[in-house]
Design a protein around this motif. Structure first.
Motif, PDB file in Angstrom:
ATOM      1  N   ALA A 186       0.831  -1.325  -0.054  1.00  0.00           N
ATOM      2  CA  ALA A 186       0.527  -0.281  -0.029  1.00  0.00           C
ATOM      3  C   ALA A 186       0.406   1.334   0.367  1.00  0.00           C
ATOM      4  CB  ALA A 186      -1.204  -0.289   0.852  1.00  0.00           C
ATOM      5  N   TYR A 189       2.331   1.473  -3.553  1.00  0.00           N
ATOM      6  CA  TYR A 189       1.244   1.140  -4.456  1.00  0.00           C
ATOM      7  C   TYR A 189       1.909   0.392  -5.762  1.00  0.00           C
ATOM      8  CZ  TYR A 189       0.606   5.581  -2.663  1.00  0.00           C
ATOM      9  OH  TYR A 189       0.733   6.693  -2.131  1.00  0.00           O
TER      10      TYR A 189
ATOM     11  N   ASP B  74      -6.687  -0.824  -0.435  1.00  0.00           N
ATOM     12  CA  ASP B  74      -4.428  -1.211  -1.282  1.00  0.00           C
ATOM     13  C   ASP B  74      -4.589  -1.649  -2.572  1.00  0.00           C
ATOM     14  OD1 ASP B  74      -4.568  -1.393   1.479  1.00  0.00           O
ATOM     15  OD2 ASP B  74      -4.068  -3.773   1.407  1.00  0.00           O
ATOM     16  N   ILE B  77      -4.865   0.881  -6.941  1.00  0.00           N
ATOM     17  CA  ILE B  77      -3.744   1.395  -8.421  1.00  0.00           C
ATOM     18  C   ILE B  77      -3.293   0.142  -9.061  1.00  0.00           C
ATOM     19  CG2 ILE B  77      -1.611   2.467  -8.360  1.00  0.00           C
ATOM     20  CD1 ILE B  77      -1.892   4.509  -6.668  1.00  0.00           C
ATOM     21  N   PRO B  78      -2.277  -0.548  -8.174  1.00  0.00           N
ATOM     22  CA  PRO B  78      -2.738  -1.652  -9.172  1.00  0.00           C
ATOM     23  C   PRO B  78      -3.243  -3.020  -9.921  1.00  0.00           C
ATOM     24  CG  PRO B  78      -1.371  -2.283  -7.427  1.00  0.00           C
ATOM     25  CD  PRO B  78      -2.419  -1.165  -6.963  1.00  0.00           C
ATOM     26  N   GLU B  82      -2.937  -2.894 -14.020  1.00  0.00           N
ATOM     27  CA  GLU B  82      -2.932  -4.084 -14.785  1.00  0.00           C
ATOM     28  C   GLU B  82      -4.049  -4.469 -15.656  1.00  0.00           C
ATOM     29  OE1 GLU B  82      -3.475  -6.351 -11.389  1.00  0.00           O
ATOM     30  OE2 GLU B  82      -1.671  -6.655 -10.298  1.00  0.00           O
ATOM     31  N   THR B  95      -0.718  13.105  -5.646  1.00  0.00           N
ATOM     32  CA  THR B  95       0.353  13.626  -4.668  1.00  0.00           C
ATOM     33  C   THR B  95       1.574  12.928  -6.050  1.00  0.00           C
ATOM     34  OG1 THR B  95       0.396  10.479  -3.981  1.00  0.00           O
ATOM     35  CG2 THR B  95      -0.685  12.640  -2.702  1.00  0.00           C
ATOM     36  N   GLU B  97       4.059  11.063  -4.789  1.00  0.00           N
ATOM     37  CA  GLU B  97       4.564   9.885  -5.208  1.00  0.00           C
ATOM     38  C   GLU B  97       3.703   9.108  -6.270  1.00  0.00           C
ATOM     39  OE1 GLU B  97       5.876   6.228  -1.007  1.00  0.00           O
ATOM     40  OE2 GLU B  97       4.912   8.845  -0.680  1.00  0.00           O
ATOM     41  N   ARG B  98       2.094   9.181  -5.816  1.00  0.00           N
ATOM     42  CA  ARG B  98       1.502   8.159  -7.118  1.00  0.00           C
ATOM     43  C   ARG B  98       1.696   8.305  -8.116  1.00  0.00           C
ATOM     44  NH1 ARG B  98      -3.467   9.244  -2.695  1.00  0.00           N
ATOM     45  NH2 ARG B  98      -2.816   8.159  -1.611  1.00  0.00           N
ATOM     46  N   ARG B 101       3.794   6.355 -10.155  1.00  0.00           N
ATOM     47  CA  ARG B 101       2.697   4.952 -10.671  1.00  0.00           C
ATOM     48  C   ARG B 101       1.672   5.433 -11.658  1.00  0.00           C
ATOM     49  NH1 ARG B 101       4.934   0.925  -9.685  1.00  0.00           N
ATOM     50  NH2 ARG B 101       2.673  -0.311  -9.245  1.00  0.00           N
ATOM     51  N   ARG B 139      -4.909   2.066   4.987  1.00  0.00           N
ATOM     52  CA  ARG B 139      -3.411   1.814   4.761  1.00  0.00           C
ATOM     53  C   ARG B 139      -3.050   2.387   3.269  1.00  0.00           C
ATOM     54  NH1 ARG B 139      -3.087  -3.454   6.126  1.00  0.00           N
ATOM     55  NH2 ARG B 139      -4.797  -3.883   4.740  1.00  0.00           N
ATOM     56  N   GLY B 140      -1.797   2.787   3.634  1.00  0.00           N
ATOM     57  CA  GLY B 140      -1.500   3.784   2.117  1.00  0.00           C
ATOM     58  C   GLY B 140      -2.413   4.495   1.571  1.00  0.00           C
ATOM     59  N   ASP B 145       1.421   8.506   4.874  1.00  0.00           N
ATOM     60  CA  ASP B 145       2.185   9.463   4.264  1.00  0.00           C
ATOM     61  C   ASP B 145       2.944  10.752   5.197  1.00  0.00           C
ATOM     62  OD1 ASP B 145       2.536   7.799   2.066  1.00  0.00           O
ATOM     63  OD2 ASP B 145       1.841   8.963   1.385  1.00  0.00           O
ATOM     64  N   TYR B 159      -5.811   0.749   9.009  1.00  0.00           N
ATOM     65  CA  TYR B 159      -6.741  -0.110   8.483  1.00  0.00           C
ATOM     66  C   TYR B 159      -6.552  -0.484   6.951  1.00  0.00           C
ATOM     67  CZ  TYR B 159      -7.700   0.135  12.995  1.00  0.00           C
ATOM     68  OH  TYR B 159      -8.198   0.231  14.366  1.00  0.00           O
TER      69      TYR B 159
END
Lengths: 249, 257
Positions: A186, A189, B74, B77-78, B82, B95, B97-98, B101, B139-140, B145, B159
């Motif tokens: 998480a 990502y 969670d 993003i994957p 995919e 953000t 960081e994101r 990706r 979480r995430g 962060d 959580y």
């Protein structure tokens, strides 16, 4: 694939391994404490056997995930529970997991032991009684040690299942191996790296557990002469049917 | 492969490929479902909420038919990467960081983060004020962060969903929660279970952690789709569609300055 992220958090994974092992061992130990009386009372149809059967039925009949959710999120909903003496324990995710896993493992272990007790050769008990042992002595010095030996291979399976069952702890905020994997996933990502690392760690632990059980079996099931089971098949002199011991998976 | 059927098969396959690319107007949108009032599962099992209404408005504006794909936060993003979906509309903050990706459209709303705890908590939102306390969060998220970056010594409980955070806040397993202020006020404080709880501390919106608002996530390299979303957001802002959705859920305009 970016496993640098995993190695960067190796300390988290180490902590996760500790939590997973800790949970597994406690659950198995408490489960065994429950299973010993439960299995005996089921095998002997004592007064308590309906209770033991009911317990085993409920905990084998429902998924571990559901049991854990019910104990963690379910019980926490009731003011009554939150005001009770048990709340300091139930407040902690850790203890909720321990309670759920122990009860679950206890049910499976009881069923394994019940089967092993049931298949105890009559002669063993008769021999023990002929030696003048008391009922209690027969149970704890002859019957149970013999049953537990025979239960070893199945119990090895239960240990592996329990180890894998502890992943459920990660859904109630516990940072076990899978919990750490999810957290790392998480945070960056990603999807595969955290899960693959967790899978690898579980495999390593399982490998060790399986090897350990093989050693213990070699020691305690020596009398079954496992290597020569097929050679003994034709041996009808003793009239004893060799016990087929399922191989560990 | 000399059999004559193969030619037919190849032709059919080629045609099928062409047909699907022609029907590529269908967009799969990843949404979440445990983040009221932005997305939640209603009694009949459908995902509803602000994010969903915005999704439908944007798709209508762009002339696409959209299919909602429900995904865990969670793995959202994957799931996009995919190809399980083509865009994420799940209150995801834009953000840096994101952005490493995925790519984002312009924002469709922006609200600060805040702490929440039971009335009479006596907590302050500083590393000292929260020392020895347990903070629950999803979480995430940008909130994790921030805590990892600025209050690393405060104990966190992570959580999978925001709903679970509320459950444990009510149960008293965590001392406070840290999340989006609108999500907290509309998804928790205004509900029956949140009636004894209150905000504390300041608004959190440092761009380094909290980004520039919630945007629509798309795969990198899909500039056309990204720009189409950005343009559609602008249009529904202007033509009043956004306002009518906004007013259905909130008393103030959550688009932000």
């Amino acid at each position: 694939m970016n496993f640098d992220l995993v190695f960067k958090h190796w300390d988290l994974f180490l902590g996760g391994v500790w939590v997973t092992l800790h949970l597994t061992v406690i659950a198995l130990a408490l489960g065994m404490l429950i299973a010993l009386p439960a299995s005996l009372s089921m095998a002997r149809n004592t007064r308590f056997s309906p209770l033991a059967r009911g317990y085993v039925y409920v905990f084998r009949g429902t998924p571990l995930l559901v049991q854990t959710y019910l104990i963690y999120y379910g019980l926490g909903q009731f003011e009554l529970v939150r005001d009770s003496f048990a709340w300091p324990l139930l407040r902690e995710a850790w203890w909720c997991a321990v309670i759920a896993f122990s009860l679950n493992s206890g049910a499976y272990t009881a069923e394994i032991l019940r089967g092993a007790i049931k298949t105890t050769p009559k002669g063993e008990i008769e021999g023990a009684m002929a030696l003048g042992l008391s009922g209690r002595q027969v149970t704890w010095l002859v019957l149970m040690p013999s049953a537990m030996r025979r239960a070893l291979p199945q119990y090895g399976n239960e240990v592996v299942f329990m180890l894998h069952g502890t992943v459920v702890a990660s859904v109630i905020t516990i940072q076990d191996i899978l919990g750490v994997g999810r957290t790392v996933n998480a945070k960056y990502y990603i999807a595969y790296e955290g899960f693959l690392s967790a899978a690898a760690l579980y495999m390593i632990i399982t490998f060790v557990v399986v090897r350990l059980f093989r050693l213990v079996e070699q020691r305690y099931l020596k009398h079954l002469n496992l290597e020569n089971v097929s050679a003994r098949k034709s041996d009808s002199e003793t009239g004893e049917v060799p016990v087929a011991v399922p191989a560990m998976r | 492969m000399k059999r004559p059927e193969f030619k037919k098969f190849a032709l059919a396959a080629a045609f099928a490929a062409f047909a699907t690319s022609a029907a590529a107007d269908e967009l799969n949108i990843c949404v979440e479902g445990a983040y009221p009032p932005f997305s939640e599962i209603n009694a009949s099992g459908d995902v509803v909420g602000f994010d969903i209404d915005i999704t439908n408005a944007l798709c209508a504006e762009m002339g696409n038919s959209c299919k909602l794909v429900q995904s865990e936060w969670d793995g959202i993003i994957p799931a996009l990467l995919e190809g399980k979906c083509d865009a994420i509309i799940a209150s995801m903050s834009i953000t840096e960081e994101r952005k490493q990706r995925i790519d984002f459209s312009g924002k469709y709303y922006n609200s600060p983060g805040r702490f929440v705890a039971k009335q009479g908590h006596g907590l302050t939102d500083s590393p000292e004020g929260l020392a020895g306390k347990v903070i629950g969060l999803q979480r995430g998220t940008i909130f994790q962060d921030y805590m990892d970056g600025e209050m690393a010594d405060v104990e966190l409980k992570l959580y999978g969903t925001q709903d679970e955070v509320y459950l444990d806040l009510v149960a008293g397993r965590i001392d406070a929660a840290f999340a989006d202020s609108i999500a907290i006020s509309d998804g928790f404080l205004k509900t029956d279970q949140g009636k004894d709880f209150e905000f504390f501390g300041r608004d959190y919106s440092e761009e380094k952690y909290f980004g520039v608002g919630a945007g629509i996530g798309v795969r990198k390299g899909e500039e056309d789709l990204r720009d189409a979303f950005t343009a559609a957001i602008k249009t529904i802002r202007e033509n009043g569609t956004y306002k009518s959705i906004n007013d259905k859920y909130f008393e103030v305009d959550i688009y932000g300055g």
